[in-house]
Write a protein that holds these residues in place. Sequence first.
Motif, PDB file in Angstrom:
ATOM      1  N   SER A  41      -1.862 -10.117   0.035  1.00 49.52           N
ATOM      2  CA  SER A  41      -1.444  -9.065  -0.895  1.00 49.52           C
ATOM      3  C   SER A  41      -2.672  -8.509  -1.612  1.00 49.52           C
ATOM      4  CB  SER A  41      -0.457  -9.623  -1.922  1.00 49.52           C
ATOM      5  OG  SER A  41       0.777  -9.943  -1.319  1.00 49.52           O
ATOM      6  N   TYR A  42      -2.739  -7.188  -1.689  1.00 47.95           N
ATOM      7  CA  TYR A  42      -3.836  -6.521  -2.384  1.00 47.95           C
ATOM      8  C   TYR A  42      -3.425  -6.120  -3.804  1.00 47.95           C
ATOM      9  CZ  TYR A  42      -4.815  -6.075   2.594  1.00 47.95           C
ATOM     10  OH  TYR A  42      -4.978  -6.328   3.930  1.00 47.95           O
ATOM     11  N   THR A  43      -2.203  -5.646  -3.944  1.00 49.64           N
ATOM     12  CA  THR A  43      -1.675  -5.255  -5.259  1.00 49.64           C
ATOM     13  C   THR A  43      -0.163  -5.441  -5.264  1.00 49.64           C
ATOM     14  OG1 THR A  43      -3.385  -3.551  -5.495  1.00 49.64           O
ATOM     15  CG2 THR A  43      -1.518  -3.424  -6.990  1.00 49.64           C
ATOM     16  N   ALA A  44       0.356  -5.989  -6.364  1.00 49.49           N
ATOM     17  CA  ALA A  44       1.800  -6.078  -6.567  1.00 49.49           C
ATOM     18  C   ALA A  44       2.084  -5.662  -8.004  1.00 49.49           C
ATOM     19  CB  ALA A  44       2.314  -7.487  -6.307  1.00 49.49           C
ATOM     20  N   ALA A  45       3.068  -4.794  -8.191  1.00 50.54           N
ATOM     21  CA  ALA A  45       3.355  -4.282  -9.530  1.00 50.54           C
ATOM     22  C   ALA A  45       4.689  -3.557  -9.530  1.00 50.54           C
ATOM     23  CB  ALA A  45       2.236  -3.341  -9.994  1.00 50.54           C
ATOM     24  N   TYR A  46       5.056  -3.039 -10.699  1.00 52.70           N
ATOM     25  CA  TYR A  46       6.195  -2.139 -10.853  1.00 52.70           C
ATOM     26  C   TYR A  46       5.631  -0.774 -11.220  1.00 52.70           C
ATOM     27  CZ  TYR A  46       8.745  -6.546 -11.428  1.00 52.70           C
ATOM     28  OH  TYR A  46       9.265  -7.811 -11.254  1.00 52.70           O
ATOM     29  N   SER A  47       6.031   0.253 -10.494  1.00 54.63           N
ATOM     30  CA  SER A  47       5.483   1.572 -10.792  1.00 54.63           C
ATOM     31  C   SER A  47       6.338   2.659 -10.148  1.00 54.63           C
ATOM     32  CB  SER A  47       4.037   1.679 -10.286  1.00 54.63           C
ATOM     33  OG  SER A  47       3.469   2.918 -10.639  1.00 54.63           O
ATOM     34  N   ASN A  48       6.091   3.894 -10.570  1.00 55.71           N
ATOM     35  CA  ASN A  48       6.702   5.054  -9.932  1.00 55.71           C
ATOM     36  C   ASN A  48       5.655   5.936  -9.271  1.00 55.71           C
ATOM     37  OD1 ASN A  48       5.507   6.006 -12.311  1.00 55.71           O
ATOM     38  ND2 ASN A  48       6.961   7.684 -12.484  1.00 55.71           N
ATOM     39  N   ASN A  49       4.378   5.500  -9.351  1.00 55.98           N
ATOM     40  CA  ASN A  49       3.291   6.324  -8.824  1.00 55.98           C
ATOM     41  C   ASN A  49       2.042   5.463  -8.661  1.00 55.98           C
ATOM     42  OD1 ASN A  49       1.001   8.671 -10.202  1.00 55.98           O
ATOM     43  ND2 ASN A  49       1.772   8.726  -8.125  1.00 55.98           N
ATOM     44  N   MET A  50       1.304   5.710  -7.566  1.00 56.24           N
ATOM     45  CA  MET A  50       0.061   4.971  -7.357  1.00 56.24           C
ATOM     46  C   MET A  50      -0.854   5.758  -6.438  1.00 56.24           C
ATOM     47  SD  MET A  50      -0.530   1.079  -5.939  1.00 56.24           S
ATOM     48  CE  MET A  50      -2.151   0.325  -6.020  1.00 56.24           C
ATOM     49  N   ILE A  51      -2.165   5.705  -6.711  1.00 53.16           N
ATOM     50  CA  ILE A  51      -3.164   6.288  -5.813  1.00 53.16           C
ATOM     51  C   ILE A  51      -4.274   5.263  -5.631  1.00 53.16           C
ATOM     52  CG2 ILE A  51      -2.667   8.667  -6.500  1.00 53.16           C
ATOM     53  CD1 ILE A  51      -5.175   8.598  -8.220  1.00 53.16           C
ATOM     54  N   GLY A  52      -5.004   5.366  -4.537  1.00 54.10           N
ATOM     55  CA  GLY A  52      -6.103   4.438  -4.334  1.00 54.10           C
ATOM     56  C   GLY A  52      -6.835   4.662  -3.025  1.00 54.10           C
ATOM     57  N   THR A  53      -7.895   3.879  -2.841  1.00 51.45           N
ATOM     58  CA  THR A  53      -8.672   3.856  -1.604  1.00 51.45           C
ATOM     59  C   THR A  53      -8.690   2.430  -1.095  1.00 51.45           C
ATOM     60  OG1 THR A  53     -10.077   5.691  -2.308  1.00 51.45           O
ATOM     61  CG2 THR A  53     -10.901   4.301  -0.538  1.00 51.45           C
ATOM     62  N   PHE A  54      -8.437   2.265   0.189  1.00 51.64           N
ATOM     63  CA  PHE A  54      -8.282   0.937   0.770  1.00 51.64           C
ATOM     64  C   PHE A  54      -9.294   0.731   1.887  1.00 51.64           C
ATOM     65  CE2 PHE A  54      -6.130  -1.364   4.311  1.00 51.64           C
ATOM     66  CZ  PHE A  54      -6.203  -2.636   3.772  1.00 51.64           C
ATOM     67  N   LEU A  55      -9.970  -0.434   1.868  1.00 46.45           N
ATOM     68  CA  LEU A  55     -10.886  -0.851   2.930  1.00 46.45           C
ATOM     69  C   LEU A  55     -10.281  -2.090   3.579  1.00 46.45           C
ATOM     70  CD1 LEU A  55     -13.713  -0.614   4.348  1.00 46.45           C
ATOM     71  CD2 LEU A  55     -14.530  -2.249   2.631  1.00 46.45           C
ATOM     72  N   ALA A  56      -9.876  -1.968   4.830  1.00 50.25           N
ATOM     73  CA  ALA A  56      -9.173  -3.069   5.501  1.00 50.25           C
ATOM     74  C   ALA A  56     -10.097  -4.267   5.705  1.00 50.25           C
ATOM     75  CB  ALA A  56      -8.633  -2.598   6.840  1.00 50.25           C
ATOM     76  N   PRO A  57      -9.706  -5.456   5.235  1.00 50.77           N
ATOM     77  CA  PRO A  57     -10.545  -6.643   5.414  1.00 50.77           C
ATOM     78  C   PRO A  57     -10.446  -7.235   6.812  1.00 50.77           C
ATOM     79  CG  PRO A  57      -8.571  -7.219   4.218  1.00 50.77           C
ATOM     80  CD  PRO A  57      -8.520  -5.737   4.412  1.00 50.77           C
ATOM     81  N   PHE A  58      -9.425  -6.826   7.576  1.00 48.33           N
ATOM     82  CA  PHE A  58      -9.246  -7.300   8.949  1.00 48.33           C
ATOM     83  C   PHE A  58      -8.388  -6.284   9.693  1.00 48.33           C
ATOM     84  CE2 PHE A  58      -6.431  -9.647   5.987  1.00 48.33           C
ATOM     85  CZ  PHE A  58      -5.222  -9.048   6.310  1.00 48.33           C
ATOM     86  N   GLU A  59      -8.396  -6.373  11.006  1.00 46.26           N
ATOM     87  CA  GLU A  59      -7.548  -5.483  11.806  1.00 46.26           C
ATOM     88  C   GLU A  59      -6.097  -5.943  11.715  1.00 46.26           C
ATOM     89  OE1 GLU A  59      -6.847  -3.966  16.444  1.00 46.26           O
ATOM     90  OE2 GLU A  59      -8.534  -5.292  15.954  1.00 46.26           O
ATOM     91  N   GLY A  60      -5.198  -4.995  11.563  1.00 45.31           N
ATOM     92  CA  GLY A  60      -3.795  -5.355  11.510  1.00 45.31           C
ATOM     93  C   GLY A  60      -2.936  -4.260  10.915  1.00 45.31           C
ATOM     94  N   ARG A  61      -1.751  -4.650  10.503  1.00 46.27           N
ATOM     95  CA  ARG A  61      -0.792  -3.724   9.885  1.00 46.27           C
ATOM     96  C   ARG A  61      -0.874  -3.876   8.376  1.00 46.27           C
ATOM     97  NH1 ARG A  61       4.165  -5.391  10.804  1.00 46.27           N
ATOM     98  NH2 ARG A  61       5.190  -3.362  10.781  1.00 46.27           N
ATOM     99  N   HIS A  62      -1.108  -2.754   7.711  1.00 40.28           N
ATOM    100  CA  HIS A  62      -1.276  -2.757   6.266  1.00 40.28           C
ATOM    101  C   HIS A  62      -0.319  -1.731   5.668  1.00 40.28           C
ATOM    102  CE1 HIS A  62      -5.172  -4.895   6.826  1.00 40.28           C
ATOM    103  NE2 HIS A  62      -5.207  -4.166   7.934  1.00 40.28           N
ATOM    104  N   GLY A  63       0.237  -2.064   4.523  1.00 44.20           N
ATOM    105  CA  GLY A  63       1.159  -1.105   3.912  1.00 44.20           C
ATOM    106  C   GLY A  63       1.917  -1.699   2.750  1.00 44.20           C
ATOM    107  N   TRP A  64       3.078  -1.134   2.491  1.00 40.41           N
ATOM    108  CA  TRP A  64       3.824  -1.418   1.264  1.00 40.41           C
ATOM    109  C   TRP A  64       5.212  -2.000   1.557  1.00 40.41           C
ATOM    110  CZ3 TRP A  64       0.869   2.697   2.392  1.00 40.41           C
ATOM    111  CH2 TRP A  64      -0.205   2.980   1.533  1.00 40.41           C
ATOM    112  N   TYR A  65       5.554  -2.985   0.753  1.00 39.72           N
ATOM    113  CA  TYR A  65       6.942  -3.420   0.667  1.00 39.72           C
ATOM    114  C   TYR A  65       7.477  -2.876  -0.649  1.00 39.72           C
ATOM    115  CZ  TYR A  65      11.009  -6.311  -0.315  1.00 39.72           C
ATOM    116  OH  TYR A  65      12.282  -6.735  -0.649  1.00 39.72           O
ATOM    117  N   PHE A  66       8.497  -2.007  -0.569  1.00 38.54           N
ATOM    118  CA  PHE A  66       9.112  -1.428  -1.755  1.00 38.54           C
ATOM    119  C   PHE A  66      10.461  -2.094  -2.001  1.00 38.54           C
ATOM    120  CE2 PHE A  66       6.528   2.173  -0.144  1.00 38.54           C
ATOM    121  CZ  PHE A  66       5.740   2.404  -1.257  1.00 38.54           C
TER     122      PHE A  66
END
Length: 207
Positions: free
Chosen positions: A162-187
């Motif tokens: 996990s890179y970030t976990a929180a409660y929000s209605n909006n988020m922006i950012g820049t992501f650098l993948a630490p390994f090859e794979g599937r990256h994304g969000w669980y809402f």
Amino acid sequence: MKDTNPTLLESPQILKATLVALILGALLFVAAVLPAEYGSDPFGTGKLLGFSRLYQPDDSVPVTESRLIQAYPPLKLEELGSDPGVPMPEEAQNPAPARQFEQRQDSVSILIPAGKGLEYKINVLKYGTVKYEWVTDQGVLYFDFHGEVKEANPGKDVFFESYTAAYSNNMIGTFLAPFEGRHGWYFKNKGEKDIVVSLRLNGQYTL
């Protein structure tokens, strides 16, 4: 020729006007100020006119804040990522490729039903970069932004970081993948109404 002298009020008129102002002020104080500011409503006018709803004791938690605390309890460090007993796959240590995915950008709408959770992920190579922005059409979501290593022979228990976990209605950012794979969000939508997430992506990835 006009008489420019102002009309002078006589003492009985001044006394009458002052008395009327005092009476109106006292009525306003009893009907509105006492119920709204001090919680006192001797004649029931505050309840009748709605001013009593404005009163909150100094030592009480506002209803809206109390509901937020119940709906969005504090998150703990121990909740991040997969179970500590799940080892990181060896593939996470693979070197970065000589060439990343082509740069692209996409806009996606994701419906998160009331009381349900949903994942949205993209494929990113090691050290690939992605800029992202997401916003809800209404309400707040719990989210866990995380990644899973691309494994040659995945086991029963999946490792994820996990890179970030929180409660929000909006988020922006820049992501650098630490390994090859599937990256994304669980809402996770903990509310009673469906919520639509508008997601914008720009970077080195594939859908």
